[in-house]
Every structure is written in C-alpha cells, then in structure tokens.
Design an enzyme around this catalytic site. Structure first.
Site, PDB file in Angstrom:
ATOM      1  N   GLY A 247     -41.812   7.266  41.085  1.00 54.36           N
ATOM      2  CA  GLY A 247     -40.595   7.502  40.366  1.00 54.36           C
ATOM      3  C   GLY A 247     -40.055   8.638  39.964  1.00 54.36           C
ATOM      4  N   GLU A 289     -48.367   6.833  41.945  1.00 54.15           N
ATOM      5  CA  GLU A 289     -48.086   6.386  43.456  1.00 54.15           C
ATOM      6  C   GLU A 289     -46.637   7.241  43.660  1.00 54.15           C
ATOM      7  OE1 GLU A 289     -47.513   2.465  42.646  1.00 54.15           O
ATOM      8  OE2 GLU A 289     -49.430   1.809  43.047  1.00 54.15           O
ATOM      9  N   PRO A 290     -46.593   8.475  43.791  1.00 60.12           N
ATOM     10  CA  PRO A 290     -45.247   8.996  44.137  1.00 60.12           C
ATOM     11  C   PRO A 290     -44.973   9.000  45.725  1.00 60.12           C
ATOM     12  CG  PRO A 290     -47.094  10.776  44.139  1.00 60.12           C
ATOM     13  CD  PRO A 290     -47.545   9.357  43.661  1.00 60.12           C
ATOM     14  N   GLY A 291     -43.553   8.626  46.148  1.00 59.67           N
ATOM     15  CA  GLY A 291     -43.080   8.424  47.242  1.00 59.67           C
ATOM     16  C   GLY A 291     -42.089   9.747  47.556  1.00 59.67           C
ATOM     17  N   ARG A 292     -40.964   9.248  47.061  1.00 58.28           N
ATOM     18  CA  ARG A 292     -39.790  10.443  46.969  1.00 58.28           C
ATOM     19  C   ARG A 292     -40.084  11.852  46.738  1.00 58.28           C
ATOM     20  NH1 ARG A 292     -34.528   8.507  46.460  1.00 58.28           N
ATOM     21  NH2 ARG A 292     -35.460   6.783  45.190  1.00 58.28           N
ATOM     22  N   ARG A 333     -28.326   5.308  52.545  1.00 56.41           N
ATOM     23  CA  ARG A 333     -28.326   5.659  50.932  1.00 56.41           C
ATOM     24  C   ARG A 333     -27.133   5.859  50.206  1.00 56.41           C
ATOM     25  NH1 ARG A 333     -31.087   8.782  48.526  1.00 56.41           N
ATOM     26  NH2 ARG A 333     -31.544   7.246  46.705  1.00 56.41           N
ATOM     27  N   TYR A 337     -26.080   3.098  47.724  1.00 58.69           N
ATOM     28  CA  TYR A 337     -26.483   3.786  46.183  1.00 58.69           C
ATOM     29  C   TYR A 337     -25.466   4.848  45.639  1.00 58.69           C
ATOM     30  CZ  TYR A 337     -31.037   2.097  47.559  1.00 58.69           C
ATOM     31  OH  TYR A 337     -32.201   1.308  48.269  1.00 58.69           O
ATOM     32  N   CYS A 364     -18.894   1.595  62.616  1.00 63.77           N
ATOM     33  CA  CYS A 364     -17.719   0.738  62.390  1.00 63.77           C
ATOM     34  C   CYS A 364     -17.475   0.187  61.155  1.00 63.77           C
ATOM     35  CB  CYS A 364     -17.514  -0.441  63.660  1.00 63.77           C
ATOM     36  SG  CYS A 364     -17.406   0.110  65.259  1.00 63.77           S
ATOM     37  N   TYR A 392     -36.764   7.731  52.370  1.00 66.76           N
ATOM     38  CA  TYR A 392     -36.042   6.511  52.149  1.00 66.76           C
ATOM     39  C   TYR A 392     -34.863   6.652  53.388  1.00 66.76           C
ATOM     40  CZ  TYR A 392     -38.918   5.254  48.217  1.00 66.76           C
ATOM     41  OH  TYR A 392     -39.815   5.056  47.525  1.00 66.76           O
TER      42      TYR A 392
HETATM   43  N1  LLP Z   1     -45.000   2.553  43.932  1.00 59.23           N
HETATM   44  C1  LLP Z   1     -44.179   1.116  43.967  1.00 59.23           C
HETATM   45  C2  LLP Z   1     -44.984  -0.125  43.665  1.00 59.23           C
HETATM   46  C3  LLP Z   1     -42.897   1.168  44.224  1.00 59.23           C
HETATM   47  O1  LLP Z   1     -42.258  -0.098  44.755  1.00 59.23           O
HETATM   48  C4  LLP Z   1     -42.437   2.393  44.796  1.00 59.23           C
HETATM   49  C5  LLP Z   1     -40.935   2.435  45.240  1.00 59.23           C
HETATM   50  C6  LLP Z   1     -42.893   3.614  44.666  1.00 59.23           C
HETATM   51  C7  LLP Z   1     -44.394   3.603  44.007  1.00 59.23           C
HETATM   52  C8  LLP Z   1     -42.672   4.951  45.009  1.00 59.23           C
HETATM   53  O2  LLP Z   1     -41.551   5.283  44.032  1.00 59.23           O
HETATM   54  P1  LLP Z   1     -40.817   6.769  44.466  1.00 59.23           P
HETATM   55  O3  LLP Z   1     -41.988   7.687  43.608  1.00 59.23           O
HETATM   56  O4  LLP Z   1     -40.497   6.995  45.704  1.00 59.23           O
HETATM   57  O5  LLP Z   1     -39.678   6.678  43.356  1.00 59.23           O
HETATM   58  N2  LLP Z   1     -34.846   2.669  48.531  1.00 59.23           N
HETATM   59  C9  LLP Z   1     -34.535   3.154  47.211  1.00 59.23           C
HETATM   60  C10 LLP Z   1     -35.937   3.466  46.520  1.00 59.23           C
HETATM   61  C11 LLP Z   1     -36.759   2.313  46.282  1.00 59.23           C
HETATM   62  C12 LLP Z   1     -38.125   2.587  45.745  1.00 59.23           C
HETATM   63  C13 LLP Z   1     -38.956   1.277  46.174  1.00 59.23           C
HETATM   64  N3  LLP Z   1     -40.340   1.305  45.489  1.00 59.23           N
HETATM   65  C14 LLP Z   1     -34.080   4.699  47.720  1.00 59.23           C
HETATM   66  O6  LLP Z   1     -33.580   4.865  48.638  1.00 59.23           O
HETATM   67  O7  LLP Z   1     -33.569   5.270  46.502  1.00 59.23           O
END
Ligand code: LLP
Length: 434
Positions: A247, A289-292, A333, A337, A364, A392
């Site tokens: 998050g 659980e960081p992603g972004r 995105r 969003y 298109c 993403y």
């Molecule tokens: N853990 C769980 C269970 C999740 O569902 C997610 C993201 C994460 C960790 C990683 O979250 P982050 O650190 O990346 O914020 N498509 C959207 C984002 C969807 C996020 C889905 N879950 C976008 O492009 O902004």
C-alpha cells in the site's frame, strides 16, 4: 523528476542504469518498458533492511502483481524478499523462475480448486484465506493429500485508507477478506482452527494502495491487535504472524511525499508492539507486501512521438495533442484511475520544458495518457519518457486494438538485457483457432 540511477548525459539524453534511452529505443523499439535493475535491487534490500533493523525476522514479500517477470522474481528473491502471488498464472511463473516456493503466499478472493491444488502440489509457504468457502475447500484438498496447509486469515478491518475508491480495500464494504466488525472474522477463525487440513498461523489485511500517510497503517495495527485480543479471549488463539499488506505510495507528482521506508517500518513495527503490549499480547512476527513502492518509480516507458495537432479547445483557446505509439494498452491507469505521471523528452531532456501539451495514445479511444504535460516544443520523432510506470503497467497491459505488448528491458551499468520480448503478430494469432 529523476529517479534511481537516472541522469541526463552530455547529449541531453536521459540515461537509466548507464544506458542511453535513445539507444535503448533504437535497439529494442517502442513502446518500451525500461527497468532500473541496480536501483531495483537496492530498493528491495533497503526495504528488507528497514524492517530488519527494527523487528525480529520480519517478512517483506514483493507483491508480484505490481510487476511480474522471471527476472524480477529472481531479483527480489536474491535480495532476500518473499513473494506474493494472486493467481495460478502468477504462481506458475514464480515456480518457473525457480525461487523457493516456501517463501510464497497465495492471495485471491476466489481461489478455484485448481489454484489451491497447484499451491498444495508446489508446496507453497502460505495461503491467505479470503472466505469461509475457501478454507473449507482448502482443508478438504489438503486432507486428501495428507498435509496441513500453513495459512493466514485475511480480515477486513473497516479502515478507509484515503486513496482511490477502486484501490481502497480495507473498508467494511469490500469483497476482500472477512469482516471483523460483525464478528464474522472471529467465527471464521474458530472454524478454521477446527479444520484438519489447515494450520492457521496468523492474520492478514491489505487496506489499499498508493497510500501516502502513516496513519492508516497505525490504525490498522490497532484494529488487528483488537481482533487478536478477542481471539485470545474466545478460541484462546494467538497469532504467530501478522501481515499488514502493501500500500505505500510513490511520487507520481511533485506534491506526492511518501513516507521514507524507515518511517513506514517504524510506524508499523512500533504500532504493533505498542498495541500488543497495551492489550497484554505477545508481539507477533510482522509481514508486509509492498508492490508499487518497490518497482513503481524504477520503471519508465519510452514512446515515439508521432502526429502533433493544435486544435481549438473548449475554453476558447487552443490545445496541442501529441500522439505517442502506445497508450491504453500499455498503461491503462490514466483512463482507469485518472492516474498522473511525470514525463520528459528523453532525447532533449536538458531543454527548458515550458510548453503545455496533451499526450494522447493511439487507440480508438480518447486514451489520454497525460492531460497536461510540460515539454520543450515536441517534434514528431522525439522520444517521450513517461516516468514511474514500473508498477501496474507491464502487468496490466492488454492487446486492445491488437497492439503488441511492449518488451521489458533491464538496464544496469551501461548494459541492457531484454527480459520480456515484444509480442508478435504470431503470438496474438496463436489463440485464434478458426
Ligand atoms: N498485498 C495484497 C493482498 C494486495 O492486494 C496488493 C495490491 C498488494 C499487497 C500490493 O499493494 P501495493 O504495495 O502495490 O500498493 N491496479 C491498481 C493497484 C491494485 C492493487 C492491488 N493489490 C493500480 O494500478 O493502482
């Protein structure tokens, strides 16, 4: 804004990982995703170290949905991170990459039997259980195999993470997890504990994405400890592991000011320790659980600029539309969003950027990528770099209008390697059976 190892070289070209982006575009074509490999590795290590400095054996798991390919999975794993997957496809890719599967967690609000079977078969580390139906099926499948699956229960803590509606997942009104407030989560926990195929070791919550404040994480720590207090009172259970999801936001705009990793780690770790202590609970092991916030700022997309048109705008003035050779299909995105992105002209990065233009995709659709970008007066044939597309974008790309999804290049110390090749017409036709 420059990120990671980015610099502007003597020719005024943007460089990433010591590679000239003009050269990358020439060799690999556009649109092209470019990832800053060394900075990615550093970021993974910094994340792990920020948490390890303050907690005992924390688990930092990279959320692979943010950016998935074998090279990234291996890089994250080598940097000591665990991994999260959210589907059978993600799980199979991770397995294919050859990383230890006991350090992988399976997520998803509808895991089908085939997903659970594969997880059991591959010996996955953890399943994050999302529903009652799921843990009943999981237990049966595990019993059939004569195993007990280590699992965590995803709960929904009723927290508004002040982010976009579409990516806010911790409120009560959500499809994810089991509600704490109504008592449903506690009942589910009790039932889970009675099931022979499940070894419940902890709880999980992910409250949303692109969060730029610490307060929602602190509130989450308190809510989860409240839940664990009730769990200790009633079924008499205590959690070994508490996972607080991902998050953390990144700097898409100058005004975005995400907390530093040390502050995030401090807020989460101190928050959990304090809230546990106040309730007389033992401090559990912490997972995130960081992603972004690992990959987002360390990837960019290169596009060739094509036609440029100046047209009358609704306010009586004019607007300049600058079309690029990608758009909605490689970056959905902005349309989904209203997501903002920083941009620059990669081949004229040192020039004064004072002309306002609108960057349009070539689908298109009115697939505006950037409604108001400031650039040096662009010309057809210039190279546009859209920054912060590391998260993403590659994973959310589509084939709309039968566009070929871009290649992914890892740039490091002056060398670039293509880790995902561009899609071809043959790839796209392969599934058309008529
Ligand atoms: N853990 C769980 C269970 C999740 O569902 C997610 C993201 C994460 C960790 C990683 O979250 P982050 O650190 O990346 O914020 N498509 C959207 C984002 C969807 C996020 C889905 N879950 C976008 O492009 O902004």
């Amino acid at each position: 804004m420059l990120f990671g190892t980015q610099t502007i070289n003597e020719q005024g070209h943007l460089e990433v990982g010591g590679c000239d982006t003009v050269e990358l575009a020439r060799v690999h074509g556009t649109p092209l995703y470019v990832m800053d490999e060394e900075a990615l590795r550093q970021r993974c290590i910094e994340y792990r170290e920020a948490f390890e400095a303050q907690a005992d054996k924390p688990i930092v798991a990279f959320a692979s949905k943010a950016f998935l390919c074998k090279a990234m999975v291996r890089l994250a794993s080598e940097a000591g991170l665990h991994l999260d997957v959210a589907s059978l496809g993600e799980l199979r890719l991770v397995a294919e990459a050859g990383v230890p599967l006991d350090k992988v967690t399976l997520h998803g609000n509808f895991k089908k039997d085939e997903d659970l079977e594969a997880a059991l078969e591959l010996g996955i580390g953890l399943v994050a259980i999302d529903s009652i139906d799921e843990y009943r099926r999981l237990s049966e499948l595990a019993v059939t195999r004569g195993v007990r699956q280590r699992s965590i229960l995803r709960v929904s803590p009723g927290i508004d993470a002040h982010t976009l509606d579409a990516i806010s997942t911790g409120r009560n009104d959500t499809k994810f997890g089991i509600t704490v407030e109504t008592g449903a989560a506690l009942e589910a926990l009790e039932e889970c504990l009675s099931l022979p195929g499940i070894e419940l070791i902890g709880i999980h919550s992910h409250i949303g994405s692109q969060i730029l404040e610490l307060e929602p994480f602190q509130l989450l720590a308190a809510r989860l400890m409240d839940f664990l207090l009730s769990a200790r009172e009633k079924p008499g259970w205590s959690a070994e592991l508490v996972v607080l999801g991902g998050g953390l936001g990144i700097q898409y705009e100058e005004t975005d000011d995400p907390p530093a990793l040390q502050s995030l780690a401090g807020a989460i770790i101190d928050g959990i320790a304090r809230e546990a202590d106040e309730r007389g609970l033992e401090t559990p092991r912490i997972g995130i659980e960081p992603g972004r916030s690992i990959v987002g700022e360390l990837g960019l997309t290169l596009y060739e600029i094509g036609p440029i048109k100046t047209v009358p705008s609704a306010d009586g003035g004019t607007r300049t539309y600058v079309s690029v050779d990608g758009g909605l299909s490689d970056n959905p995105r902005p349309v989904m969003y209203d997501a903002p992105y920083p941009v620059l002209l990669a081949n004229r990065a040192g020039e004064d950027a004072s002309m306002e233009v609108r960057i349009a995709g070539r689908h298109c659709e009115t697939d505006t990528l950037i409604p108001a970008a400031f650039l040096p007066e662009p010309k057809s044939g210039d190279l546009l770099a859209v920054q912060c597309t590391g998260a993403y974008n590659h994973t959310m790309a589509s084939n709309y209008n039968f566009f070929y999804r871009p290649a992914v290049v890892f740039a490091k110390q002056g060398k670039a390697r293509e880790v995902v090749r561009r899609e071809t017409q043959e790839d796209l036709l392969a599934r058309d059976l008529d």
